[in-house]
Design a protein around this motif. Sequence first.
Motif, short mmCIF file in Angstrom:
data_model
loop_
_atom_site.label_atom_id
_atom_site.label_comp_id
_atom_site.label_asym_id
_atom_site.label_seq_id
_atom_site.Cartn_x
_atom_site.Cartn_y
_atom_site.Cartn_z
N TYR A 188 6.27 -4.35 0.94
CA TYR A 188 7.51 -5.02 0.99
C TYR A 188 8.67 -4.32 1.42
CZ TYR A 188 8.12 -3.18 -3.68
OH TYR A 188 8.46 -3.10 -4.83
N PRO A 189 9.77 -4.89 2.81
CA PRO A 189 10.71 -4.21 2.87
C PRO A 189 11.54 -4.41 1.70
CG PRO A 189 10.50 -6.08 4.32
CD PRO A 189 9.15 -6.29 2.86
N VAL B 227 10.89 0.57 3.96
CA VAL B 227 9.78 -0.59 2.93
C VAL B 227 8.93 0.78 1.57
CG1 VAL B 227 8.97 -1.33 5.61
CG2 VAL B 227 7.88 0.37 4.40
N PRO C 203 10.16 2.65 7.92
CA PRO C 203 8.89 1.46 8.88
C PRO C 203 8.47 2.62 9.83
CG PRO C 203 10.70 0.64 9.12
CD PRO C 203 11.61 1.68 7.72
#
Length: 347
Positions: free
Chosen positions: A171-172, A186, A251
């Motif tokens: 997840y972020p 992330v 990311p």
Amino acid sequence: MRSQLFLAAGVVALSAVSHPLFAAEMETPAAPERAAPAERAAPTPERTAPVAARAAPARERAPARRAAPAQQVAQPQTSSYTGAQAGGFGGGNVAGGGFADPFSAGCAPAFGFSPICTTPSIFNQSLRGSGGVGGALLEYKWAVTPWIVVGVMGDLSFGKTTSTSTQSSFYPSGPGPTPTFPAAPVTSETYSNSVTLGTNGSVRLKVGYVVPLANGTVPGVWGSVMPYVTIGWIRSGVQGSFSYAASSYSPFTPACAFSPACSVVTASAVNWSDSRNGVVTGAGVEVPLPAFGPGVVLVADWTYANFGSFDVALPIAITNSFGTACTPGVPAGTTCGIADRGHVSNL
């Protein structure tokens, strides 16, 4: 004539006195031979009538004496269930309950754990599992009425029932850019948890009700079964193992996941054990097996034990931050460890 009347009256009187003692014999073939002298001494109807009148009660009371043994047979036989008894058992065990850990890497405003702010990913695990169980028991029971039996029992059970679960999330995890991350980071993380129920022992009160049953093969012969309930105290060993690993990275560099050189790595590895007290209840039925010997009883039993809810300490630490060891307060607000707590519910 007077001597004959005197003799007839004497026989009648003798019959009246001796009737309570010899009523049972009057039903046997010997009874007519005892009555023959009275018939020869009193040939007229007037003299024989009193004898017939006094003999009638013997025929009326005879059925009551024949019915007495049947009433005794119908009584339940609690002797099969009372006294000291010892035995062994084997079967299956099913565990239940849940384990939860709401922690996920953490964020500085909420946890003061690291400069990375994350969205919590709650770990939930069902502790349902199955395994084998076996052990020994000892009990002593008393008959408080012809139908009700009470007693105390203790048992020791061996076996393991384990539940294991693994959960992974991505997840972020925080605002960006920051001095550490040029873009919002992330997070990848993995939980793994295992809980095991082990050896346990209980002490219980037991109450049973004896139910007589006709076996249907031999007239007048009865068997019985005893349904029962139990309640008491139980203590069990509980063990668990917990591991957590998370990596926060840019990311734009997916290859940095769990790389100490270009991500922040958080980890935990905990083995724990505890002895838990609980409440145990149960129900079952006992069936005597006389064909296998006196005192041999087959038991089918269902037992439920609940050890309540409790927390387990799960310390988590930042093991590496972009190739260097985590230093508390560098950068400002950084905390390199946190005391996470897992919650076991309704074990």
